[in-house]
Scaffold this motif. Structure first.
Motif, PDB file in Angstrom:
ATOM      1  N   ARG A 124       1.860 -11.899  -6.088  1.00 62.05           N
ATOM      2  CA  ARG A 124       3.091 -11.094  -6.006  1.00 62.05           C
ATOM      3  C   ARG A 124       3.361 -10.378  -7.318  1.00 62.05           C
ATOM      4  O   ARG A 124       3.780  -9.230  -7.329  1.00 62.05           O
ATOM      5  N   GLU A 125       3.098 -11.073  -8.416  1.00 62.71           N
ATOM      6  CA  GLU A 125       3.313 -10.458  -9.725  1.00 62.71           C
ATOM      7  C   GLU A 125       2.390  -9.260  -9.927  1.00 62.71           C
ATOM      8  O   GLU A 125       2.815  -8.198 -10.366  1.00 62.71           O
ATOM      9  N   VAL A 126       1.128  -9.421  -9.570  1.00 61.64           N
ATOM     10  CA  VAL A 126       0.164  -8.338  -9.749  1.00 61.64           C
ATOM     11  C   VAL A 126       0.428  -7.207  -8.773  1.00 61.64           C
ATOM     12  O   VAL A 126       0.478  -6.038  -9.149  1.00 61.64           O
ATOM     13  N   ILE A 127       0.611  -7.529  -7.492  1.00 62.74           N
ATOM     14  CA  ILE A 127       0.816  -6.503  -6.480  1.00 62.74           C
ATOM     15  C   ILE A 127       2.185  -5.854  -6.659  1.00 62.74           C
ATOM     16  O   ILE A 127       2.383  -4.709  -6.289  1.00 62.74           O
ATOM     17  N   GLY A 128       3.119  -6.569  -7.259  1.00 63.24           N
ATOM     18  CA  GLY A 128       4.447  -6.020  -7.473  1.00 63.24           C
ATOM     19  C   GLY A 128       4.436  -4.740  -8.281  1.00 63.24           C
ATOM     20  O   GLY A 128       5.298  -3.891  -8.129  1.00 63.24           O
ATOM     21  N   CYS A 129       3.438  -4.580  -9.128  1.00 63.32           N
ATOM     22  CA  CYS A 129       3.377  -3.377  -9.950  1.00 63.32           C
ATOM     23  C   CYS A 129       2.574  -2.272  -9.273  1.00 63.32           C
ATOM     24  O   CYS A 129       2.450  -1.176  -9.807  1.00 63.32           O
ATOM     25  N   MET A 130       2.039  -2.544  -8.112  1.00 57.83           N
ATOM     26  CA  MET A 130       1.245  -1.546  -7.396  1.00 57.83           C
ATOM     27  C   MET A 130       2.133  -0.841  -6.376  1.00 57.83           C
ATOM     28  O   MET A 130       2.531  -1.436  -5.387  1.00 57.83           O
ATOM     29  N   GLU A 131       2.454   0.377  -6.629  1.00 57.12           N
ATOM     30  CA  GLU A 131       3.282   1.142  -5.713  1.00 57.12           C
ATOM     31  C   GLU A 131       2.407   2.112  -4.924  1.00 57.12           C
ATOM     32  O   GLU A 131       1.453   2.662  -5.454  1.00 57.12           O
ATOM     33  N   VAL A 132       2.750   2.320  -3.682  1.00 56.59           N
ATOM     34  CA  VAL A 132       2.026   3.265  -2.848  1.00 56.59           C
ATOM     35  C   VAL A 132       2.717   4.619  -2.958  1.00 56.59           C
ATOM     36  O   VAL A 132       3.913   4.729  -2.710  1.00 56.59           O
ATOM     37  N   ASP A 133       1.962   5.611  -3.345  1.00 57.26           N
ATOM     38  CA  ASP A 133       2.476   6.972  -3.442  1.00 57.26           C
ATOM     39  C   ASP A 133       2.182   7.665  -2.113  1.00 57.26           C
ATOM     40  O   ASP A 133       1.018   7.956  -1.797  1.00 57.26           O
ATOM     41  N   PHE A 134       3.240   7.924  -1.330  1.00 56.40           N
ATOM     42  CA  PHE A 134       3.086   8.517  -0.001  1.00 56.40           C
ATOM     43  C   PHE A 134       2.298   9.827  -0.060  1.00 56.40           C
ATOM     44  O   PHE A 134       1.355  10.025   0.709  1.00 56.40           O
ATOM     45  N   ASP A 135       2.688  10.721  -0.964  1.00 55.16           N
ATOM     46  CA  ASP A 135       2.031  12.033  -1.049  1.00 55.16           C
ATOM     47  C   ASP A 135       0.562  11.911  -1.432  1.00 55.16           C
ATOM     48  O   ASP A 135      -0.290  12.600  -0.874  1.00 55.16           O
ATOM     49  N   GLU A 136       0.276  11.016  -2.365  1.00 53.61           N
ATOM     50  CA  GLU A 136      -1.117  10.815  -2.784  1.00 53.61           C
ATOM     51  C   GLU A 136      -1.950  10.242  -1.638  1.00 53.61           C
ATOM     52  O   GLU A 136      -3.080  10.668  -1.401  1.00 53.61           O
ATOM     53  N   CYS A 137      -1.379   9.296  -0.915  1.00 55.22           N
ATOM     54  CA  CYS A 137      -2.074   8.694   0.224  1.00 55.22           C
ATOM     55  C   CYS A 137      -2.317   9.743   1.309  1.00 55.22           C
ATOM     56  O   CYS A 137      -3.416   9.838   1.860  1.00 55.22           O
ATOM     57  N   LYS A 138      -1.306  10.546   1.589  1.00 55.86           N
ATOM     58  CA  LYS A 138      -1.442  11.594   2.605  1.00 55.86           C
ATOM     59  C   LYS A 138      -2.523  12.602   2.204  1.00 55.86           C
ATOM     60  O   LYS A 138      -3.332  13.018   3.033  1.00 55.86           O
ATOM     61  N   GLU A 139      -2.548  12.968   0.923  1.00 52.22           N
ATOM     62  CA  GLU A 139      -3.578  13.891   0.436  1.00 52.22           C
ATOM     63  C   GLU A 139      -4.975  13.309   0.588  1.00 52.22           C
ATOM     64  O   GLU A 139      -5.914  14.018   0.948  1.00 52.22           O
ATOM     65  N   GLN A 140      -5.114  12.005   0.325  1.00 54.86           N
ATOM     66  CA  GLN A 140      -6.422  11.364   0.457  1.00 54.86           C
ATOM     67  C   GLN A 140      -6.877  11.353   1.916  1.00 54.86           C
ATOM     68  O   GLN A 140      -8.030  11.641   2.220  1.00 54.86           O
TER      69      GLN A 140
END
Length: 169
Positions: A45-61
């Motif tokens: 949770r501590e490690v994944i807590g700092c990982m944010e999903v960027d909607f626009d970046e994901c959509k572009e990919q």
């Protein structure tokens, strides 16, 4: 040699932070056996807590993946339509290719679900659905109504909170 005391939680968090997503699930299972589920989950949770999903970046990919090189697409389409099993409809072959592309995001969704990061999962799935609707490529053109239908299916799965079902068609 006096140094800072060994902190297993800090060590686990450090290791998880440098891993790629392919090995992460296996490592989580190994750590769970070694230090127990609670410590592993806290560190994760501590490690994944700092990982944010960027909607626009994901959509572009996703859009990039769907708008693959035309020459590559036609080669693959020809191979699938006239392969060892006889003729296959180009629309069906294109739909299969789209499914394969979307399946590539399943591991990331599973990883996020394993630590109860449903907001990020919804963001990824919404990005996939939006990219399917907006994609303008030979791949999506040959697939006709499939991209829009698949996007609707993904959105229904988000609404029903059946996130992994979004990858099944």
């Amino acid at each position: 040699m006096a140094g800072k005391p060994y902190d297993i939680e800090e060590h686990i968090a450090e290791l998880m932070g440098i891993m790629d997503r392919i090995d992460l699930i296996d490592t989580i299972r190994l750590l769970e056996r070694e230090v127990g589920p609670e410590k592993t989950l806290d560190c994760l949770r501590e490690v994944i807590g700092c990982m944010e999903v960027d909607f626009d970046e994901c959509k572009e990919q996703v859009a990039f993946d769907l708008n693959q090189n035309g020459k590559e697409f036609f080669h693959e389409l020809n191979h699938r339509c006239h392969g060892p099993y006889g003729y296959v409809d180009p629309g069906e072959a294109s739909a299969d290719m789209i499914l394969e592309i979307v399946q590539g995001y399943r591991d990331e969704v599973e990883k996020l679900l394993s630590v109860d990061r449903t907001d990020e999962v919804r963001a990824i799935l919404r990005a996939i659905a939006e990219a399917l609707r907006e994609a303008d490529s030979d791949l999506t053109e040959y697939a006709m109504d499939f991209p829009d239908d698949f996007a609707s299916h993904i959105e229904e799965c988000i609404d029903d909170e059946e996130y992994l079902d979004a990858f099944d068609w």
